[in-house]
Design an enzyme around this catalytic site. Structure first.
Site, PDB file in Angstrom:
ATOM      1  N   SER A 162       0.851  -1.185   0.000  1.00  0.00           N
ATOM      2  CA  SER A 162       0.000   0.000   0.000  1.00  0.00           C
ATOM      3  C   SER A 162       0.897   1.249   0.000  1.00  0.00           C
ATOM      4  O   SER A 162       1.662   1.438  -0.937  1.00  0.00           O
ATOM      5  CB  SER A 162      -0.960  -0.041   1.185  1.00  0.00           C
ATOM      6  OG  SER A 162      -2.000   0.887   1.026  1.00  0.00           O
ATOM      7  N   ASP A 192      -8.456  -5.543  -6.009  1.00  0.00           N
ATOM      8  CA  ASP A 192      -8.076  -4.364  -5.231  1.00  0.00           C
ATOM      9  C   ASP A 192      -8.599  -3.124  -5.943  1.00  0.00           C
ATOM     10  O   ASP A 192      -8.103  -2.748  -7.000  1.00  0.00           O
ATOM     11  CB  ASP A 192      -6.550  -4.303  -5.106  1.00  0.00           C
ATOM     12  CG  ASP A 192      -6.083  -3.154  -4.223  1.00  0.00           C
ATOM     13  OD1 ASP A 192      -6.934  -2.395  -3.719  1.00  0.00           O
ATOM     14  OD2 ASP A 192      -4.859  -3.025  -4.045  1.00  0.00           O
ATOM     15  N   HIS A 233      -6.907  -5.862  -1.621  1.00  0.00           N
ATOM     16  CA  HIS A 233      -5.725  -5.130  -1.166  1.00  0.00           C
ATOM     17  C   HIS A 233      -4.858  -5.991  -0.254  1.00  0.00           C
ATOM     18  O   HIS A 233      -3.716  -5.663   0.020  1.00  0.00           O
ATOM     19  CB  HIS A 233      -6.193  -3.863  -0.446  1.00  0.00           C
ATOM     20  CG  HIS A 233      -5.173  -2.768  -0.367  1.00  0.00           C
ATOM     21  ND1 HIS A 233      -4.524  -2.262  -1.466  1.00  0.00           N
ATOM     22  CD2 HIS A 233      -4.688  -2.070   0.700  1.00  0.00           C
ATOM     23  CE1 HIS A 233      -3.691  -1.292  -1.093  1.00  0.00           C
ATOM     24  NE2 HIS A 233      -3.771  -1.170   0.215  1.00  0.00           N
TER      25      HIS A 233
END
Length: 711
Positions: A570, A651, A683
């Site tokens: 991320s 995601d 994610h």
């Protein structure tokens, strides 16, 4: 080729380091029970480690019910068992529950409500009830709801007279169990209007006009009666339209009954054209007999949530932010007088952000948790004065405390996990140090070779104190290659807590020294420190990582700084892309998972637009220069470090095309690289087999570039 590394000068590293083997932080076990040659923790150990569910206590505080999920080491199939423990004696029994049961909670002293597949005439999960007997059976077992629409969750009123359930229901339905509307569409397309809210969210495409909604049913004879009443009121002009619980991660913390069972408090964010840019969640109250809810926090245009009525019915505590459109603002504890409506900020002067709160049974105290310098301890708050007292519940470090349930007699039931070990249930008496009640994963952990975690601090960007941790295998005799771990968020922390995904213990067990740094923007150090990353994504955080790595190498000469890789997901993945362009000669390899590669295309493809708008100062059109200043794609000409790219096709937060873009840049420059794509992950990588593949791929990549490790 990577250039030789010259450590940055260590400006002011603290001499007062906490250097405690992480395994020693857990309750000691008999040395006779230890195997003579414990093996290092593997990815399979991580995936199959038993997982504890949060405990539910009965009303008189004598019993705790909790779940244990296990994973078969060969088939990777998961199953869940339930256990009830007598808190005073420690006696424990396995509770026999129907196949597919989940989410069991005590109601009263011995009744257990839970979700399980419904019988004939109902669809999907339904609410069930049974009375727990001493022989571990559930007597008088019966189905409470019998609906043709699946129940997503429930909350029983304290007086046992009402049941609130939630599930995905069209907004036009006046009943939970209404039939789905017929469609005249000739194709499979979903048509969205510019006045709608999210088109897709996290990992799911939105279904137009369908929301997570709450309905209340009267309970009689152990059954939910009637069609139920929608707490968001009737459809029509001015109606509340939105999800309760909040999607995608909201749960029972988003709803709470008053102690008399007459009022349900719940959290919602209105779904309209502004939803993707708004953090304005509000607390509503719905009182039996009303036709529509009342908005209790309409004046605050920022986040309000976690309603918690006091047991005496006089107060409503909740958490609130001050700044609209900022998801990482400080969460203060607010207190509302339910008789007058007067509301005040109880913890305005306490510079930590609370994540949970609960009342003691006598309404005398509020107990809440908040991150605080690598730990997540519990705090006791006086509702009369706002005085906050940090509780010392664990010897050594508090690590990560959660699922706090205050019991009578100044007892606290809670879970605690750490880098060293996953969660177990603990009990504190008289606000003192707690005793461990369960051994869900302790025996498995004790059979593994230990690791040790050392905390350290140093002078980072602007001379500010920055904290980090070094986790490495205990007893290793040779030099250890370095892994720089970069957390996501970016307003987050690699604190002292267990993770089933990015777990420093399993990586250290492969023979590495794992270094994590809570750079500017991290949580647990005061709101100003968290805010410092705003419009500075590649500035102070990168400086902190550079100085933090140098500090760790100075503190621990066993770490081999000439063999180093960095990895993150991320925002941590963004930082890998940023490091590739701005610190390109430092690392032997990079692992970039779901990282932002091109800030322009990211902005126009992500779903929660409030996030980039706050962190970069507006939309891309409004703050183009800031987005481009910190845009990794602008520095691909400097890329030279081998990179493994990982992404999930589901995601929607950082769409997989960001990973494709980074891989394309690596291919064009002839840089050694690999791309791992999971078609069925979002994610995060959640499925057991996928987790094993992720670890296998990452370990092979690290071995390729870092070579031989110490035993």
């Amino acid at each position: 080729m990577r250039k030789a590394f010259k450590p940055l000068a260590l400006l002011a590293a603290s001499a007062a380091f906490v250097t405690t083997p992480a395994i020693a932080q857990e309750t000691a076990q008999s040395s006779a029970a230890q195997p003579t040659s414990p093996h290092p923790m593997t990815a399979l150990d991580l995936v199959t480690m038993p997982r504890l569910g949060g405990p539910s206590a009965n009303d008189d505080g004598t019993l705790a019910l909790y779940s244990v999920t296990t994973t078969d080491s060969e088939s990777l199939a998961r199953s869940t068992q339930y256990r009830a423990r007598t808190i005073a004696t420690g006696d424990e029994v396995a509770v026999t529950m129907p196949e597919g049961a989940s989410s069991p909670v005590f109601v009263g002293d011995d009744e257990v409500y839970f979700l399980a597949p419904g019988g004939e005439g109902s669809t999907g999960a339904q609410v069930w009830r049974g009375a727990l007997r001493g022989d571990s059976t559930l007597a008088d077992l019966h189905q409470v709801t019998q609906l043709t629409r699946e129940v997503g969750g429930f909350e029983v009123s304290p007086n046992g007279e009402s049941l609130a359930i939630f599930g995905n229901v069209p907004r036009g339905c006046a009943q939970f169990d209404c039939p789905d509307a017929a469609t005249t569409a000739t194709g499979s397309g979903r048509l969205y209007d510019n006045e709608d809210g999210f088109v897709r969210h996290w990992d799911t495409w939105e279904t137009p006009d369908v929301f997570s909604r709450v309905f209340v049913f009267p309970l009689s004879g152990g059954k939910a009666r009637g069609p139920g009443v929608a707490v968001d009121g009737p459809d029509g002009e001015g109606a509340l339209v939105g999800d309760t619980p909040l999607q995608p991660f909201g749960g029972l913390e988003d709803m709470a009954w008053s102690p008399d069972g007459k009022t349900l408090y719940f959290v919602a964010r209105e779904s309209d054209a502004a939803e993707p840019t708004s953090t304005d969640t509000d607390i509503y109250s719905f009182t039996m007999g009303d036709t529509a809810p009342a908005n209790l926090t309409d004046a605050n245009k920022a986040t309000d949530g976690t309603p918690a009525p006091s047991p005496d019915g006089k107060w409503l505590a909740f958490l609130a932010m001050e700044r609209p459109a900022y998801e990482a603002d400080r969460l203060r504890i607010m207190l509302r007088d339910l008789a007058t409506g007067e509301t005040r900020a109880l913890t305005q002067d306490f510079d930590r952000s609370f994540g949970s709160l609960a009342w003691t049974p006598d309404s005398r105290w509020i107990v809440a948790t908040a991150q605080d310098v690598l730990d997540t301890p519990a705090f006791r708050i006086d509702p009369r004065t706002g005085t906050v007292t940090k509780l010392d519940l664990m010897p050594g470090n508090e690590a990560h405390i959660g699922n706090v349930t205050p019991l009578d007699g100044q007892r606290l039931l809670f879970t605690r996990d750490s880098i060293a070990a996953p969660a177990e249930v603990y009990l504190s008496r008289n606000w003192g140090e707690a005793d461990r009640l369960t051994s869900v994963a302790t025996d498995r952990i004790d059979a593994l070779a230990p690791v040790e975690t050392r905390r350290f601090d140093f002078a980072g960007a602007n001379g500010d104190t920055v904290w980090g941790q070094i986790t490495k295998p205990s007893g290793a005799t040779g030099p250890l290659p370095a892994i720089l771990y970069v957390h996501g968020g970016p307003q987050g922390s690699f604190n002292d807590g267990w993770s089933s995904r990015w777990n420093p213990r399993v990586l250290a067990s492969q023979g590495y020294a794992v270094i994590s740094v809570d750079f500017h923007g991290s949580t647990g150090y005061g709101q100003a420190f968290t805010d410092a990353i705003n419009r500075d994504w590649g500035g102070k955080p990168l400086e902190d990582l550079q100085k933090g790595l140098a500090a760790a190498l100075t503190l621990d000469p066993q770490i081999d700084g000439t063999r180093a890789c960095a990895m993150g997901a991320s925002y941590g993945g963004y930082m890998m892309n940023w490091i590739a362009g701005k610190w390109s000669d430092r690392f032997d390899c990079l692992v970039q998972h779901d990282g932002l590669f091109d800030m322009r295309s990211f902005y126009y493809a992500t779903e929660e637009l409030w996030f980039p708008r706050w962190d970069f100062g507006g939309s891309y059109a409004e703050a183009r220069d800031t987005y481009e200043r910190w845009n990794p794609v602008n520095y691909v000409d400097n890329w030279q470090t081998p990179m493994l790219v990982v992404t999930g096709e589901k995601d929607f937060r950082v769409p997989y095309t960001q990973g494709i873009g980074a891989f394309t840049a690596l291919q064009e420059r002839g840089i050694p690289s690999q791309l791992l794509v999971f078609p069925d992950e979002n994610h995060w990588v959640l499925k057991p087999a996928n987790s094993l593949q992720w670890h296998d791929t990452v370990f092979t990549w690290l071995d390729r570039w870092l070579g031989e490790r110490s035993e």
